[in-house]
Design an enzyme around this catalytic site. Structure first.
Site, PDB file in Angstrom:
ATOM      1  N   GLY A  86       0.781  -1.228   0.000  1.00  9.20           N
ATOM      2  CA  GLY A  86       0.000   0.000   0.000  1.00  9.20           C
ATOM      3  C   GLY A  86       0.810   1.275   0.000  1.00  9.20           C
ATOM      4  O   GLY A  86       1.835   1.389   0.684  1.00  9.20           O
ATOM      5  N   GLN A 162       3.552  -8.837  -5.653  1.00 12.04           N
ATOM      6  CA  GLN A 162       2.176  -9.221  -5.932  1.00 12.04           C
ATOM      7  C   GLN A 162       1.794  -8.795  -7.346  1.00 12.04           C
ATOM      8  O   GLN A 162       2.430  -7.937  -7.948  1.00 12.04           O
ATOM      9  CB  GLN A 162       1.204  -8.620  -4.912  1.00 12.04           C
ATOM     10  CG  GLN A 162       0.949  -7.150  -5.055  1.00 12.04           C
ATOM     11  CD  GLN A 162      -0.160  -6.641  -4.126  1.00 12.04           C
ATOM     12  OE1 GLN A 162      -0.046  -5.573  -3.568  1.00 12.04           O
ATOM     13  NE2 GLN A 162      -1.225  -7.401  -3.962  1.00 12.04           N
ATOM     14  N   GLY A 190      -5.967  -6.688  -4.145  1.00 11.16           N
ATOM     15  CA  GLY A 190      -6.225  -6.949  -2.735  1.00 11.16           C
ATOM     16  C   GLY A 190      -5.187  -7.909  -2.189  1.00 11.16           C
ATOM     17  O   GLY A 190      -4.516  -8.625  -2.933  1.00 11.16           O
ATOM     18  N   LYS A 368      -4.284   3.883   9.662  1.00 11.99           N
ATOM     19  CA  LYS A 368      -5.056   4.118   8.447  1.00 11.99           C
ATOM     20  C   LYS A 368      -5.280   5.602   8.197  1.00 11.99           C
ATOM     21  O   LYS A 368      -5.815   5.970   7.146  1.00 11.99           O
ATOM     22  CB  LYS A 368      -6.409   3.417   8.540  1.00 11.99           C
ATOM     23  CG  LYS A 368      -6.318   1.924   8.828  1.00 11.99           C
ATOM     24  CD  LYS A 368      -5.488   1.197   7.785  1.00 11.99           C
ATOM     25  CE  LYS A 368      -5.406  -0.291   8.072  1.00 11.99           C
ATOM     26  NZ  LYS A 368      -4.467  -0.986   7.142  1.00 11.99           N
TER      27      LYS A 368
END
Length: 468
Positions: A86, A162, A190, A368
């Site tokens: 992220g 990924q 995801g 977050k």
């Protein structure tokens, strides 16, 4: 392709062609095709409250005790995977969030590396660390970890890359075309992509060849999630193929995912916010009904995983998460797209013997938002020699911090208004800031503090004690 409905086959074929041209593995393509088929058939991925029962009766980690040799043996057979794909875009960043300063000048990756090295020294175990990186985070993250020359384990990579997948035009589910910024045509799948990525990279086989039986997985922005030796020993003794960590929900977790039991078969499942029908949000956010927040800390037995992988012919049947966005997230007028995603924690429903354990809040320290970062950087936590986070006032609990997003929503705005660092929060129950306030050095917050909007930029002098 036969499982994809008529009328969407062209979109599926175009998406697969794009994935192959991009170098995606067969495992990643199979996972995408399965979820695309569900999407094209009209699946929403929603889980109704009427189809589940709450999970309330679980063992508590504080009751888990194992002798030192059991702890060492379990940790010696464990590898650690950190989900590091992220960017901190919601905080105004354009690079890996894990490269943000977390404690003093130490970044998230610094703290993670120090925690791993400290555990290796104490328990005399290899404890490999592997990052699940994205195309956007790989280069910078590996460059940062290069400072830790003892971190790599011979024969194992420090990271796995990924995959990525095309965003789908919401009108026809064909890969969206956006010439003005071609990179925006792609999105991450995801962190459920962990499973095909670990298999396709050969890491699962290499870990098992080295005698590694277990993998502990956690988000890179959760510094409380260390591979605890007591929990490692508990998981090894449980005989389960999969275990999830949960923690009692607070007001700050109202919209976080939770475990539930599917009524039709009693299987544990994970329900995220995006999977909850709007009509059920009241029950979803009710901590009395669903008392535990899912930490996204999971333990996996690689031997059982290999059996499950083979049983499902190389594609785990993870539930669909359907996200509708715009192709350019900063331009609400750009075309609407659908992003197909899956969650690493959703694999709980693929393991028939999956279990869960309640852990202290100290193992769930997600960042977050900028408000979360203020708490993490504050004196609520103290730094231990092994780089683990310890709560300075454990009986008090964590303060709830709410900051006005107009002035504190981006990391550069936040740091401009806390030039000397966060105020003291160790005696604070809640801090709410509305308006443009700049905090001086040595400010202390006691009890419940609420700052109203002054209508103009204001400064809080050095040494001020703010009370309710």
């Amino acid at each position: 392709m036969s499982n994809i409905s008529v009328g969407s086959a062209t979109g599926a074929d175009e998406a697969v062609a794009a994935l192959r041209a991009d170098g995606s593995s067969d495992a990643a393509i199979k996972a995408f095709v399965r979820l695309y088929g569900e999407l094209a058939a009209g699946a929403t991925g929603l889980v109704a409250e009427s189809d589940i029962d709450p999970v309330v009766d679980l063992p508590y980690g504080v009751d888990v005790h194992a002798d030192p040799e059991s702890r060492r043996a379990a940790l010696a057979a464990t590898a650690v995977v950190r989900l590091n794909g992220g960017l901190g875009t919601s905080m105004g960043m354009e690079r890996a969030k894990s490269l943000l300063a977390a404690r003093s000048s130490a970044t998230f990756l610094d703290v993670i590396a120090q925690q791993i090295l400290a555990l290796r020294r104490r328990w005399e175990v290899p404890l490999p660390l592997i990052l699940l990186d994205s195309f956007a985070t790989q280069a910078d993250s590996l460059a940062a970890l290069a400072a830790y020359v003892d971190l790599p384990v011979e024969g194992l990579p420090l990271d796995v890359l990924q995959s990525r997948e095309p965003k789908l035009d919401a009108r026809d589910l064909r890969p969206v075309v956006w010439p003005r910024a071609p990179h925006l045509q792609w999105c991450p799948p995801g962190h459920g992509d962990l499973y095909p990525s670990l298999v396709a990279s050969g890491v699962v086989d290499r870990l098992r060849e080295r005698g590694m039986r277990y993998v502990f997985v956690a988000n890179a922005d959760n510094l409380g999630a260390t591979p605890d030796p007591h929990l490692a020993a508990w998981f090894a003794a449980s005989g389960a193929g999969y275990a999830a960590e949960v923690t009692p929900r607070t007001a700050m977790d109202r919209k976080g995912g939770h475990l539930a039991r599917r009524r039709r078969d009693g299987q544990l499942i994970l329900r995220d916010t995006a999977q909850c029908p709007a009509a059920d949000m009241g029950a979803f956010t009710d901590a009395r009904r669903h008392p535990f927040a899912h930490c996204n800390n999971v333990w996996i037995d690689l031997d059982v995983f290999a059996e499950v992988w083979d049983r499902h012919e190389g594609v785990l049947p993870l539930p669909l998460i359907r996200n509708t966005k715009t192709v350019d997230p900063r331009d609400p007028t750009s075309p609407s797209v659908v992003q197909i995603e899956s969650a690493v924690g959703a694999a709980v429903e693929v393991f028939p013997d999956a279990t869960a354990i309640v852990v202290p809040r100290s193992r769930f320290v997600p960042v977050k938002s900028c408000a979360d970062l203020v708490v993490l950087r504050s004196d609520v936590y103290v730094d231990a020699e092994d780089a683990s986070l310890q709560v300075s006032e454990p009986l008090r609990g964590l303060p709830q911090v709410d900051l006005d997003p107009r002035y504190y929503g981006r990391i550069d705005w936040l740091e401009a208004r806390f030039p000397a660092g966060p105020p003291s929060l160790r005696q604070c129950d809640a801090l709410t800031v509305v308006g443009d306030w700049t905090f001086g050095a040595g400010v202390r917050c006691v009890g419940r503090v609420h700052l109203d909007d002054p209508g103009e930029a204001r400064c809080i002098p050095d040494g001020t004690v703010l009370t309710g």
